[in-house]
Write a protein that holds these residues in place. Structure first.
Motif, PDB file in Angstrom:
ATOM      1  N   SER A   1     199.395  67.945  -9.341  1.00 30.30           N
ATOM      2  CA  SER A   1     198.686  69.152  -8.891  1.00 30.30           C
ATOM      3  C   SER A   1     199.193  69.584  -7.519  1.00 30.30           C
ATOM      4  O   SER A   1     200.050  68.933  -6.920  1.00 30.30           O
ATOM      5  CB  SER A   1     197.198  68.861  -8.816  1.00 30.30           C
ATOM      6  N   GLY A   2     198.627  70.681  -7.013  1.00 32.69           N
ATOM      7  CA  GLY A   2     199.055  71.257  -5.743  1.00 32.69           C
ATOM      8  C   GLY A   2     199.134  70.268  -4.599  1.00 32.69           C
ATOM      9  O   GLY A   2     200.141  70.211  -3.890  1.00 32.69           O
ATOM     10  N   SER A   3     198.095  69.439  -4.403  1.00 29.77           N
ATOM     11  CA  SER A   3     198.118  68.555  -3.232  1.00 29.77           C
ATOM     12  C   SER A   3     199.160  67.452  -3.393  1.00 29.77           C
ATOM     13  O   SER A   3     199.743  66.995  -2.415  1.00 29.77           O
ATOM     14  CB  SER A   3     196.735  67.961  -2.970  1.00 29.77           C
ATOM     15  N   VAL A   4     199.417  67.019  -4.637  1.00 30.21           N
ATOM     16  CA  VAL A   4     200.465  66.021  -4.865  1.00 30.21           C
ATOM     17  C   VAL A   4     201.836  66.636  -4.583  1.00 30.21           C
ATOM     18  O   VAL A   4     202.693  66.016  -3.933  1.00 30.21           O
ATOM     19  CB  VAL A   4     200.398  65.456  -6.308  1.00 30.21           C
ATOM     20  N   LEU A   5     202.049  67.875  -5.037  1.00 30.65           N
ATOM     21  CA  LEU A   5     203.323  68.561  -4.778  1.00 30.65           C
ATOM     22  C   LEU A   5     203.598  68.660  -3.279  1.00 30.65           C
ATOM     23  O   LEU A   5     204.702  68.367  -2.815  1.00 30.65           O
ATOM     24  CB  LEU A   5     203.298  69.977  -5.378  1.00 30.65           C
ATOM     25  N   TRP A   6     202.575  69.052  -2.501  1.00 32.98           N
ATOM     26  CA  TRP A   6     202.798  69.212  -1.054  1.00 32.98           C
ATOM     27  C   TRP A   6     202.921  67.876  -0.348  1.00 32.98           C
ATOM     28  O   TRP A   6     203.692  67.753   0.624  1.00 32.98           O
ATOM     29  CB  TRP A   6     201.712  70.095  -0.439  1.00 32.98           C
ATOM     30  N   ALA A   7     202.184  66.858  -0.806  1.00 30.95           N
ATOM     31  CA  ALA A   7     202.335  65.524  -0.213  1.00 30.95           C
ATOM     32  C   ALA A   7     203.757  65.008  -0.468  1.00 30.95           C
ATOM     33  O   ALA A   7     204.353  64.346   0.389  1.00 30.95           O
ATOM     34  CB  ALA A   7     201.304  64.563  -0.796  1.00 30.95           C
ATOM     35  N   ASN A   8     204.303  65.350  -1.632  1.00 25.04           N
ATOM     36  CA  ASN A   8     205.664  64.946  -1.961  1.00 25.04           C
ATOM     37  C   ASN A   8     206.669  65.685  -1.080  1.00 25.04           C
ATOM     38  O   ASN A   8     207.626  65.094  -0.558  1.00 25.04           O
ATOM     39  CB  ASN A   8     205.925  65.255  -3.442  1.00 25.04           C
ATOM     40  N   MET A   9     206.462  66.995  -0.883  1.00 21.23           N
ATOM     41  CA  MET A   9     207.357  67.782  -0.019  1.00 21.23           C
ATOM     42  C   MET A   9     207.317  67.242   1.413  1.00 21.23           C
ATOM     43  O   MET A   9     208.341  67.184   2.097  1.00 21.23           O
ATOM     44  CB  MET A   9     206.915  69.254  -0.013  1.00 21.23           C
TER      45      MET A   9
ATOM     46  N   SER B   1     207.898  58.800   7.755  1.00 25.35           N
ATOM     47  CA  SER B   1     208.173  58.734   6.313  1.00 25.35           C
ATOM     48  C   SER B   1     207.181  57.786   5.641  1.00 25.35           C
ATOM     49  O   SER B   1     206.670  58.086   4.550  1.00 25.35           O
ATOM     50  CB  SER B   1     209.608  58.250   6.056  1.00 25.35           C
ATOM     51  N   ALA B   2     206.906  56.655   6.296  1.00 24.26           N
ATOM     52  CA  ALA B   2     205.978  55.674   5.726  1.00 24.26           C
ATOM     53  C   ALA B   2     204.572  56.265   5.631  1.00 24.26           C
ATOM     54  O   ALA B   2     203.866  56.068   4.635  1.00 24.26           O
ATOM     55  CB  ALA B   2     205.983  54.403   6.573  1.00 24.26           C
ATOM     56  N   ILE B   3     204.161  56.997   6.674  1.00 24.40           N
ATOM     57  CA  ILE B   3     202.839  57.637   6.658  1.00 24.40           C
ATOM     58  C   ILE B   3     202.795  58.684   5.545  1.00 24.40           C
ATOM     59  O   ILE B   3     201.811  58.771   4.794  1.00 24.40           O
ATOM     60  CB  ILE B   3     202.525  58.261   8.045  1.00 24.40           C
ATOM     61  N   ALA B   4     203.862  59.464   5.411  1.00 24.26           N
ATOM     62  CA  ALA B   4     203.913  60.492   4.366  1.00 24.26           C
ATOM     63  C   ALA B   4     203.846  59.850   2.979  1.00 24.26           C
ATOM     64  O   ALA B   4     203.209  60.386   2.059  1.00 24.26           O
ATOM     65  CB  ALA B   4     205.193  61.321   4.507  1.00 24.26           C
ATOM     66  N   TYR B   5     204.505  58.684   2.831  1.00 29.38           N
ATOM     67  CA  TYR B   5     204.451  57.976   1.549  1.00 29.38           C
ATOM     68  C   TYR B   5     203.028  57.512   1.255  1.00 29.38           C
ATOM     69  O   TYR B   5     202.546  57.627   0.120  1.00 29.38           O
ATOM     70  CB  TYR B   5     205.417  56.787   1.558  1.00 29.38           C
TER      71      TYR B   5
END
Lengths: 188, 188, 188, 188
Positions: free
Chosen positions: A71-79, A115-119
């Motif tokens: 969904s939208g939030s997963v897409l942006w968390a991935n970006m 990067s680790a926080i974003a992951y």
């Protein structure tokens, strides 16, 4: 929504990140050992970052297998994850060209930390939108490495101003910790 | 005709566009804060363009899910969009290197405007070749953002010659408007 | 054998070819119209080559839908095509930087000619290994454009030494001829 | 575990490796034959490496069709192969710019040798984790070329210090040996 295209796009970006780093190994003009020598720290930095990006790809690959809903939030968390990872070639080259300098060594850790926080954010979003959160949490396990890596990056960032070499060793040690097979992920 | 390969090719091109932009963050020679400072506007420009390309990828991903027929005109409308998007790294670097100059700031908006027009053409072609046009139009909704963004780009292009900073703020505001979840698309 | 991976690999290479060409649009130092002007021929060359690579991608996409067997000779015929296409960014930049010079204009045509020949070889191999050759030949039709394009490239190569502008017009005309919808391929 | 994503990622990395090599064909400033001449050895080096990377892609493509389980050790063996292959553009450019020098010619062979060893390790891992090892070994056959190529690379590395030209001929001969259709792999 189509999880396959999220994987394909991430694969593309990660494949480019891991490959364009080699463009920073400037081809020496002279065909001699002497001309090759200054490239040794750049090469070691390339090797280290190659391993880090490979770890992220492996983990991302596993994480997305439990993602039920892109969904939208997963897409942006991935970006968001791809954004910080895309800066790895930049900090790798700066650190590789200045192996004994504090600031590039610290900035390398800052990008690894972000990067680790974003992951972690991506993982949290994937758990949050999954219909069966408890099961996904169980499958992902206690995530020992995921919790401790940021502390090591933080230590390396601070220690870079004492001795960059110590920070380099910490970066290498954390990478090794991840390459060693992880039974939690294999279980999936 | 195979929609999957159109997606795969677009993913490849967009992944390369979003990643090669980072090559324009020239690695500084000196390992000092002073050497890093001039990169700040280039970094902010990179961040802005990364978000724009990510928005296009997200929207493109959604738009293609309603595409029933990847015929000749859809293929070329898609190539037309990729052409203007491929110029984003160029205008990003020019604007980032000259943050207080009018012309690069205006040209950045021109490329965003042409990309937005190309996206609208692609959407129109996908609707036109779909067997059930009314339903697709209903699913796509009134497309408020799609209609207003070009007006903002146009304003930013003109205002760049008054104050580039105002244009930068407009670009950032439009990007934010798109990142905020869009219920119309989520509905799909 | 897996035709899908042949498509994926070709998509990747063609996506990179079409995108790295933009790296040859060197970002000007000065933020002025005067600094942008010398880039006009480079930009036009980029546009022309973008269209040519897009045509190849479209045609390749269609051709592979009739490919039943991605055997050894088809794989190598495909690699041979990608090899010549990978030189398009090089000749595009040389011609774009020297728009009034004969040799770069001729070499651009040589690469287009060799790519066209490689495409014809790939098509012949795909027909040869197909279990129902007659039907594939019928579907592919008389291939008017495929037969005449090489003659135009040959003419443009020779005429480059008389007037490069005539050659540029021929390259643009042949590209236009291909962009115009082709009922033969649509039929597939 | 998902073998498809391992293929997609490898395809992406190999597609980038094979394509960015062309960026090392520096566009000459002068539009003359004289300016093109020094590029001839660089072009030949590019052709040679293009063929080698294409061979690896072909073989990798075949090898993965017998891979039943993309487990942790297979993933890392694959990354190890991609690491050495990612250095091919670097050694290609160094050798191409210094065609009569011993060291770049030898280093080119070292990277080919390390890639070949990494490929053998990947093959061994894929056999080891396969439920029916005997059948896979039978399908892969006696792997004559796989065993002899490293010996040729080793000879070329040593002979580079006697005559780089002999090494170049060995590299070209081994590449030809692989391009010639391989019935063992076709059998798959």
């Amino acid at each position: 929504m189509n999880k396959g295209r999220l994987e394909a796009f991430s694969d593309g970006v990660i494949a480019i990140i891991i490959t364009i780093m080699v463009l920073q190994l400037t081809v020496p003009k002279e065909p001699s050992f002497a001309a090759l020598l200054p490239l040794v720290p750049v090469f070691l930095g390339y090797l280290l970052s190659f391993v880090y990006v490979a770890i992220y790809w492996n983990n991302h690959h596993h994480l997305l297998t439990v993602c039920g809903n892109a969904s939208g939030s997963v897409l942006w968390a991935n970006m968001h994850l791809l954004f910080w990872m895309s800066l790895i070639p930049f900090v790798t080259a700066w650190m590789g060209n200045n192996p004994s300098a504090a600031l590039p060594t610290a900035l390398y850790g800052v990008i690894l930390l972000l990067s680790a926080i974003a992951y972690a954010i991506l993982q949290a979003r994937i758990v949050a939108v999954h219909p069966d959160r408890e099961q996904v949490r169980h499958v992902l396990g206690n995530d020992f490495k995921g919790h401790f890596s940021p502390l090591f990056y933080l230590a390396a960032i601070l220690l870079a101003f004492v001795s960059p070499t110590i920070s380099h060793l910490i970066y290498a040690a954390v990478a090794l910790l991840w390459v060693v097979p992880d039974r939690r992920l294999e279980k999936l």
